[in-house]
Design a protein around this motif. Structure first.
Motif, mmCIF file in Angstrom:
data_model
loop_
_atom_site.group_PDB
_atom_site.id
_atom_site.type_symbol
_atom_site.label_atom_id
_atom_site.label_comp_id
_atom_site.label_asym_id
_atom_site.label_seq_id
_atom_site.Cartn_x
_atom_site.Cartn_y
_atom_site.Cartn_z
ATOM 1 N N ILE A 198 0.840 -1.205 0.000
ATOM 2 C CA ILE A 198 0.000 0.000 0.000
ATOM 3 C C ILE A 198 0.872 1.250 0.000
ATOM 4 O O ILE A 198 1.721 1.422 0.871
ATOM 5 C CB ILE A 198 -0.957 -0.007 1.209
ATOM 6 C CG1 ILE A 198 -1.881 -1.232 1.131
ATOM 7 C CG2 ILE A 198 -1.761 1.287 1.263
ATOM 8 C CD1 ILE A 198 -2.679 -1.473 2.392
ATOM 9 N N LYS A 199 0.656 2.111 -0.983
ATOM 10 C CA LYS A 199 1.409 3.362 -1.129
ATOM 11 C C LYS A 199 0.550 4.581 -0.821
ATOM 12 O O LYS A 199 1.061 5.692 -0.734
ATOM 13 C CB LYS A 199 1.954 3.497 -2.556
ATOM 14 C CG LYS A 199 2.719 2.300 -3.057
ATOM 15 C CD LYS A 199 3.950 2.028 -2.246
ATOM 16 C CE LYS A 199 4.690 0.813 -2.797
ATOM 17 N NZ LYS A 199 5.427 0.112 -1.770
ATOM 18 N N GLY A 200 -0.760 4.381 -0.693
ATOM 19 C CA GLY A 200 -1.691 5.486 -0.532
ATOM 20 C C GLY A 200 -1.643 6.162 0.818
ATOM 21 O O GLY A 200 -1.198 5.595 1.814
ATOM 22 N N LYS A 201 -2.107 7.395 0.825
ATOM 23 C CA LYS A 201 -2.204 8.204 2.049
ATOM 24 C C LYS A 201 -3.660 8.582 2.273
ATOM 25 O O LYS A 201 -4.410 8.815 1.334
ATOM 26 C CB LYS A 201 -1.385 9.489 1.921
ATOM 27 C CG LYS A 201 0.085 9.271 1.642
ATOM 28 C CD LYS A 201 0.819 8.952 2.897
ATOM 29 C CE LYS A 201 2.317 8.870 2.595
ATOM 30 N NZ LYS A 201 3.032 8.183 3.616
ATOM 31 N N GLY A 225 -2.952 12.653 5.613
ATOM 32 C CA GLY A 225 -1.540 12.408 5.344
ATOM 33 C C GLY A 225 -0.990 11.135 5.963
ATOM 34 O O GLY A 225 0.137 10.740 5.674
ATOM 35 N N SER A 226 -1.764 10.467 6.794
ATOM 36 C CA SER A 226 -1.300 9.223 7.414
ATOM 37 C C SER A 226 -1.325 8.092 6.391
ATOM 38 O O SER A 226 -2.116 8.119 5.440
ATOM 39 C CB SER A 226 -2.181 8.875 8.618
ATOM 40 O OG SER A 226 -3.507 8.596 8.201
ATOM 41 N N SER A 248 -4.117 1.996 5.778
ATOM 42 C CA SER A 248 -4.061 0.617 6.265
ATOM 43 C C SER A 248 -4.845 -0.258 5.284
ATOM 44 O O SER A 248 -5.528 0.244 4.377
ATOM 45 C CB SER A 248 -4.709 0.523 7.649
ATOM 46 O OG SER A 248 -6.114 0.761 7.543
ATOM 47 N N MET A 249 -4.773 -1.556 5.482
ATOM 48 C CA MET A 249 -5.550 -2.464 4.639
ATOM 49 C C MET A 249 -7.045 -2.165 4.786
ATOM 50 O O MET A 249 -7.786 -2.159 3.793
ATOM 51 C CB MET A 249 -5.265 -3.924 5.001
ATOM 52 C CG MET A 249 -5.985 -4.921 4.114
ATOM 53 S SD MET A 249 -5.641 -4.759 2.331
ATOM 54 C CE MET A 249 -3.943 -5.265 2.261
ATOM 55 N N GLN A 250 -7.498 -1.871 5.997
ATOM 56 C CA GLN A 250 -8.913 -1.537 6.199
ATOM 57 C C GLN A 250 -9.290 -0.268 5.443
ATOM 58 O O GLN A 250 -10.388 -0.168 4.896
ATOM 59 C CB GLN A 250 -9.240 -1.389 7.696
ATOM 60 C CG GLN A 250 -9.328 -2.703 8.434
ATOM 61 C CD GLN A 250 -7.960 -3.359 8.678
ATOM 62 O OE1 GLN A 250 -6.937 -2.689 8.762
ATOM 63 N NE2 GLN A 250 -7.942 -4.669 8.765
ATOM 64 N N ASP A 251 -8.373 0.709 5.389
ATOM 65 C CA ASP A 251 -8.627 1.936 4.624
ATOM 66 C C ASP A 251 -8.788 1.624 3.139
ATOM 67 O O ASP A 251 -9.667 2.168 2.470
ATOM 68 C CB ASP A 251 -7.487 2.941 4.795
ATOM 69 C CG ASP A 251 -7.350 3.480 6.205
ATOM 70 O OD1 ASP A 251 -8.365 3.573 6.928
ATOM 71 O OD2 ASP A 251 -6.200 3.804 6.588
#
Length: 180
Positions: free
Chosen positions: A134-137, A141-142, A145-148
């Protein structure tokens, strides 16, 4: 007597709810990096995207070609398994990603998707996305996570993008939706 029993049961239920998702070292329990209640509910969810060049931003130059593609995503615990296929590409495939973005809006990369150029305007791939990919923010800015990421896939605010040599910003795009 009934009133006190009701009170005890209420506290017991509240205690169970507040301890779900905590870490434990006993066999079969979640580790500190284990699946949360939300993650367990997400297991088994499936998502899909149908890609074409008309949804790409900015519009690619495909001439008389009509590139198309499909992608599927299946949540499996703390990973997402995917399959992706593209055909009718105007030039060799260079990269593919999940991006965050509403329809018609270009967005940042969330996770790369591995594909292999098959020649003759085709590319295919399959793989697994885990937390390390996962590269996303998040908007604050945090790191995501996989749940996100799972929540993003279900929100309609993510898309698949396939890039080619002729169309570096992207030649194919499709919004990710819940599989039917």
């Amino acid at each position: 007597m009934h009133r006190s029993m009701r009170l005890v049961l209420t506290f017991a239920v509240a205690a169970c709810a507040s301890t779900s998702g905590t870490s434990s070292s006993s066999p079969g329990s979640m580790s500190s990096s284990g699946t949360s209640g939300a993650g367990m509910q997400a297991a088994g969810q499936s998502f899909q995207a149908t890609m074409d060049s008309s949804h790409e931003v900015p519009q690619p130059n495909v001439g008389s070609s009509s590139p198309t593609g499909t992608a599927t995503f299946n949540v499996d615990g703390q990973t997402i398994k995917y399959n992706i296929e593209a055909k009718g590409l105007t030039s060799p495939f260079t990269a593919a990603h999940i991006h965050v973005g509403d329809p018609g809006v270009a967005g940042a990369v969330v996770a790369p998707l591995m594909m292999t150029d098959g020649g003759n305007g085709t590319a295919t791939g399959s793989g697994t996305i885990d937390a390390s990919a996962i590269k996303g923010k998040n908007p604050d800015g945090s790191p995501m996570s996989m749940q996100d990421v799972i929540a993003l896939l279900g929100s309609g605010k993510a898309y698949v993008n396939v890039h080619t040599q002729n169309n570096k910003p992207g030649e194919l795009r499709g919004q990710i939706t819940a599989a039917r």
